[in-house]
Design an enzyme around this catalytic site. Sequence first.
Site, mmCIF file in Angstrom:
data_model
loop_
_atom_site.group_PDB
_atom_site.id
_atom_site.type_symbol
_atom_site.label_atom_id
_atom_site.label_comp_id
_atom_site.label_asym_id
_atom_site.label_seq_id
_atom_site.Cartn_x
_atom_site.Cartn_y
_atom_site.Cartn_z
ATOM 1 N N THR A 50 25.671 38.390 -31.582
ATOM 2 C CA THR A 50 26.258 37.046 -31.694
ATOM 3 C C THR A 50 26.386 36.706 -33.175
ATOM 4 O OG1 THR A 50 24.190 35.771 -31.804
ATOM 5 C CG2 THR A 50 24.947 36.448 -29.611
ATOM 6 N N CYS A 51 26.837 35.483 -33.464
ATOM 7 C CA CYS A 51 27.007 35.090 -34.862
ATOM 8 C C CYS A 51 25.684 35.026 -35.608
ATOM 9 C CB CYS A 51 27.730 33.744 -34.941
ATOM 10 S SG CYS A 51 26.902 32.404 -34.072
ATOM 11 N N ASN A 52 24.590 34.851 -34.900
ATOM 12 C CA ASN A 52 23.293 34.687 -35.558
ATOM 13 C C ASN A 52 22.320 35.832 -35.363
ATOM 14 O OD1 ASN A 52 23.716 32.210 -36.829
ATOM 15 N ND2 ASN A 52 23.272 31.076 -34.961
ATOM 16 N N SER A 108 16.979 30.198 -31.808
ATOM 17 C CA SER A 108 18.314 29.941 -32.350
ATOM 18 C C SER A 108 18.242 29.199 -33.674
ATOM 19 C CB SER A 108 19.134 29.103 -31.357
ATOM 20 O OG SER A 108 19.310 29.790 -30.149
ATOM 21 N N GLU A 113 20.361 24.938 -28.647
ATOM 22 C CA GLU A 113 21.825 25.018 -28.472
ATOM 23 C C GLU A 113 22.145 25.804 -27.202
ATOM 24 O OE1 GLU A 113 23.928 27.751 -28.868
ATOM 25 O OE2 GLU A 113 22.590 29.273 -29.657
ATOM 26 N N PRO A 114 23.158 25.375 -26.465
ATOM 27 C CA PRO A 114 23.404 25.927 -25.127
ATOM 28 C C PRO A 114 24.160 27.247 -25.080
ATOM 29 C CG PRO A 114 24.972 24.162 -25.582
ATOM 30 C CD PRO A 114 24.047 24.237 -26.772
ATOM 31 N N GLN A 119 25.767 33.822 -23.836
ATOM 32 C CA GLN A 119 25.967 35.063 -24.589
ATOM 33 C C GLN A 119 25.002 36.150 -24.114
ATOM 34 O OE1 GLN A 119 25.352 33.227 -28.404
ATOM 35 N NE2 GLN A 119 27.535 33.104 -28.848
ATOM 36 N N GLU A 190 34.136 29.755 -26.944
ATOM 37 C CA GLU A 190 33.414 28.537 -26.591
ATOM 38 C C GLU A 190 33.098 27.721 -27.839
ATOM 39 O OE1 GLU A 190 31.562 25.778 -24.048
ATOM 40 O OE2 GLU A 190 32.921 27.462 -23.640
#
Length: 426
Positions: A50-52, A108, A113-114, A119, A190
């Site tokens: 994911t982005c993180n 996170s 955060e949802p 993901q 999303e």
Amino acid sequence: MNSIVLIGTNHNTSPQDIRERLAFDNNRLDRYLRELKSIDGVVEVMVISTCNRVEVLYVSEGDVKDRIVDYLSKHSGIEKKELEGYLYVKEGLEAVRHIFRVASSLDSMVVGEPQILGQIKDAYKWSVEFLTSGATINRIMRRAFHAAKVVKANTDISRGAVSVAYAGYLGVSKLIDLEGKRVLSIGSSEMNRLALEYFSKHGADIYALANRTKGNIEDLCEKYNAPAYGLDEIGHILPEVDIVITATSSKEPIIKKCDIPNKNLIILDLALPRDTQKGVEDLENVVVIFIDDLKNVVDETLKERKKQAQIAERIIDDELKAYQEYVESLNYDEVVKQIRLTAERIRKLELYKFQKIYKNKVDDEIIDGVDKLTRSLISKILHQPTMNIKDFLNHPEGDLYVELLRRLFGLSKSKRDVRCFFSENN
């Protein structure tokens, strides 16, 4: 015994440019999963990108950590020695706890955060679809999703609209009054959709939408009454907008330096790898906000969530204990052993009754023959079902079969419904 190991990096342990180089292209995930599964000793594997964070959860015979890091080094082009400085390694229950925390959004950048749960579900479904998960990962993920559900139901950790997209909105709103400002959104994720809701709600004009496949943004075009453009048309739209929101999965930059107009422009780049070409952030008339720039934007907003996170951590402890008991109760070898013992008790009882009834009518040789016959019958009757169950364990619903078998033979005390995982989590 097989080992459970997680190797990865996240927003706390590595800068964005390292995560960008490590990131897996989800459009080619089948290839990466199969390559990882082909590493000698790897039995099961799942990838979270994911982005993180970029993480590899795997089950192995023996120690294969060095081989996994070699693969990540080759995949990213980062020297192994440098890469190891950014990676964390979690093993056994520590790895399971980590997955529970990630699924529950406790790990996170924006706690609570949802998006992360969706993901993680996608990552797991890909491992199932490409046949790289098995009994162990299936059990971990089923319990991880249950843990996330319990955390959400019993805490206020997700109260309010705090997410990376919301943090991005806050970051931009600190720089400019959004009222009437024209926004271009690039991508159909999303993240895009959430960001558009925040910007639109606070007075921005959703002026244009761009995506590689225009059909994927038709609903957004209709919702915001905005035209759709292809990625090759972005350069023509940039002079007309004030703000750009971009969150694609492209491996190459979408916003090129040569396309930037001679006007003030704010770019909110929520993609990983970045959608904005390096050097754009150095232009005098442009402000670019990247994911890592948002870490401190919502600290004040998240104070209450951090209190709720402490409650959630205690829930994770309970869920981890339940996971251990769950795994022990579904131990295949123990279940088969108990079934065979149950069958053997029944066989011996019936043989005893037979001996009493025919005590004076048959000799010991016949009794011995009946004993051997019944023993053989029990063994043959149970052989195929128990072998089938062993095969079923590598299916996402394998534990369901084991639990049903336990209930059929009266080995389970559970009263809960046995439900299909994917029907519950679609």
